[in-house]
Design an enzyme around this catalytic site. Sequence first.
Site, mmCIF file in Angstrom:
data_model
loop_
_atom_site.group_PDB
_atom_site.id
_atom_site.type_symbol
_atom_site.label_atom_id
_atom_site.label_comp_id
_atom_site.label_asym_id
_atom_site.label_seq_id
_atom_site.Cartn_x
_atom_site.Cartn_y
_atom_site.Cartn_z
ATOM 1 N N HIS A 1 41.359 36.889 38.567
ATOM 2 C CA HIS A 1 42.482 37.097 37.655
ATOM 3 C C HIS A 1 43.793 36.673 38.305
ATOM 4 O O HIS A 1 44.803 36.520 37.631
ATOM 5 C CB HIS A 1 42.517 38.579 37.268
ATOM 6 C CG HIS A 1 43.244 38.874 35.989
ATOM 7 N ND1 HIS A 1 42.895 38.323 34.775
ATOM 8 C CD2 HIS A 1 44.312 39.682 35.717
ATOM 9 C CE1 HIS A 1 43.695 38.776 33.822
ATOM 10 N NE2 HIS A 1 44.571 39.599 34.374
ATOM 11 N N SER B 1 47.746 37.252 31.741
ATOM 12 C CA SER B 1 46.969 38.394 31.290
ATOM 13 C C SER B 1 47.416 38.766 29.876
ATOM 14 O O SER B 1 47.352 37.942 28.977
ATOM 15 C CB SER B 1 47.098 39.549 32.277
ATOM 16 O OG SER B 1 46.100 40.508 32.061
ATOM 17 N N ASP C 1 37.271 35.275 37.063
ATOM 18 C CA ASP C 1 37.990 36.342 36.367
ATOM 19 C C ASP C 1 37.014 37.016 35.418
ATOM 20 O O ASP C 1 36.692 36.472 34.356
ATOM 21 C CB ASP C 1 39.169 35.749 35.589
ATOM 22 C CG ASP C 1 40.012 36.814 34.908
ATOM 23 O OD1 ASP C 1 39.620 38.002 34.954
ATOM 24 O OD2 ASP C 1 41.050 36.463 34.329
#
Length: 722
Positions: free
Chosen positions: A698, A580, A666
Amino acid sequence: MNKTIILAAILTLATATNVKADDVNIGKQNIKVENGLMTPEALWAMGRIGSTAASPDGQHIVYQVGYYSVKQNKSHQVLYVMNADGTDSRLLTQSSKNETDAQWLTDSRIAFISSGEIWAMNIDGSERVQMSKTDGQVEGFRFSPDRQKVIILKSIPFHEVIKANPADLPKATGRLVTDLMYRHWDHYVESIQHPFVCSVTDGAAIGTDMVDILEGEPYECPMEPFGGIEQLAWSPDSKQIAYTCRKKNGLEYSISTDSDIFLYNIGTRETTNLCKPADYKAPEVNPTVTLRVQSVNAPENLKNNVGYDQNPQFSPDGKYIAWQSMERDGYEADLNRLCVYEMATGQKRYINWKSDVEAFCWAPAKEKQAQLYFLSVWHGCNNMYSVNWKGEVKQLTETWDDWTSLQLANDGRRILATRQSQSVPTDIYMVTPGKDIAKTKIEQITHENEHILSQLNLGKVQQYWVPTTDGKQELVWVMLPANYEEGKRYPTLLFCEGGPQSPVSQFWSYRWNFQIMAAHGYVIVAPNRHGLPGFGQEWKEQISGDWTGQCMQDYLAAIDFAADSLPFVDRDRLGAVGASFGGFSVYYLAGIHEKRFKAFIAHDGAFNLAAMYTETEENWFSNWEYDEAYWHRPQMPNAKKTYHDSPHKMVEKWDTPILCIHGEKDYRINYTQGMSAFNAARMKGIEAQLLIFPDENHWVLKPQNGILWQRTYFNWLDRWLK
């Protein structure tokens, strides 16, 4: 060195008479760990403790555990019950179906969800009765204190943003989108959850007289993407329901974090907003500029709770409601405070504390020392605290751990809680608060994975405080290899945290697991850089508008400290990894590291910030972090710097092998970001790999995908660092 693991899953035939003979349960797995080193298979064999609940009399605990089968590529959620001291733990689950969300109806009767319906059973698992009949639509529930009513969460069709296709085209797969927030996290928004109130007859049957609390309102409750039944609460007299809702849609929803606490009256069916006056009207805003500088966050408007309010809980006497409250609109990482609302007067007051309140519960009605208990992160650990009516905060625990949940044990004195660390996964504890930390009693009452942990050599955790380039100090966790030998130097990984404002605390992960990295012979360096909670709000907020400045210097300061000062770190075998914002960090470090690192791994990282500005679904995030849209001319200084320093503009300086990982579902950071980074590396002639998951978001949630992730991760690191 042989790192294999002999995995023997116990797959027992279900004993319930209504289960087919070929149905099996996935249960606790007996394994033998070779050489004492954790492997991906051992990690996925661990049971994962979920929700817990104490019986009304405080004598028993029911709790949920998830077990995973790599071979079957699925999980099985089961329920256990035990005495409050942890003795006599018994498996209640009798079928191959998932059984979840247990709560107590009486001291001897438990309700739970199975196949989308509410069931009830005795404390020994006998006399199972289906209570609801909704065609399998129950997604969550909560009984009223008098057990005469129940809240049921279920999804309803939603076509405010994605229009329904014509009835005569039943096989059409197209979606006509008319506004923003048409996708959220990992799915297209074509349904939303609503809470329904139903009557309960004879304590056993749930009626079909469902009343939608939000009838006719096109808003979700609980809130996407992670909200659950904790966002609703019954009053002690069973006459009112407090619930969380962000009453916005489309573009307005996508640029705002403004949610409120509402009070619903069961008798009159009237709803009152507890956060804002009845005549409140939100100021108009520019959807392409950070709300930080707009009138919605002007000092005179902040009294209207324009930020993120959620998770209400009534006090035992019903005179107050407490909830978690952020002050400003558009900012997900604002200080998470406790707001206490007085029912009689409508007055609100806030618990002032130096860090975020992660979870909380009311103290027992007769408790004199405290009114609320809460969890909060400080200096890389999530510990337990209490606060009294004077606002005086007292720390109850002080350990290198992360306490992850808490509730009353219903015995008038103890707290039922869960805890984990970088060395052990979640277990259940009983905490008896004392007058100070030394007198607080902590009792562990489950040892879910002791049969695996007892076989493992675990890496030792160390803590250092490292000077930063702005004259401050950052806390850096360092974990040694599992089979550490004095005098040897080891390959070392810089761990880059996501968020960007999530703590590097004593967390346990089933993917970014420090112990499995240590088992592979790596030192892990995990800095609490600028932007992370637990070091004051100024430290946490520094990162907004400065993704490529101080926090990147903090990363380099941490790894340089390790290479220069720790004798077990091999400075010629350094890697950087993260997901991320951590993946973004890796992409950016690849352009500025000046040959410090020999390998990179970026998972679900942002690569092109201009593209991400319009690709991500929660637009308030990019507005707050970047300040404004990339097409604005002239631009504010932070926006100009952000777009100028985007990693995709640094590729000309890339010179180091990189593995890019991404999930195609995602919708927070679109998979095209990972593909673009991989394509750029290969076109520049850099050694690179791309691990793409068409069916993951994600995160990586499926067992075999998780094993593939771990094997690919370590194969890449071993190739370049060993």
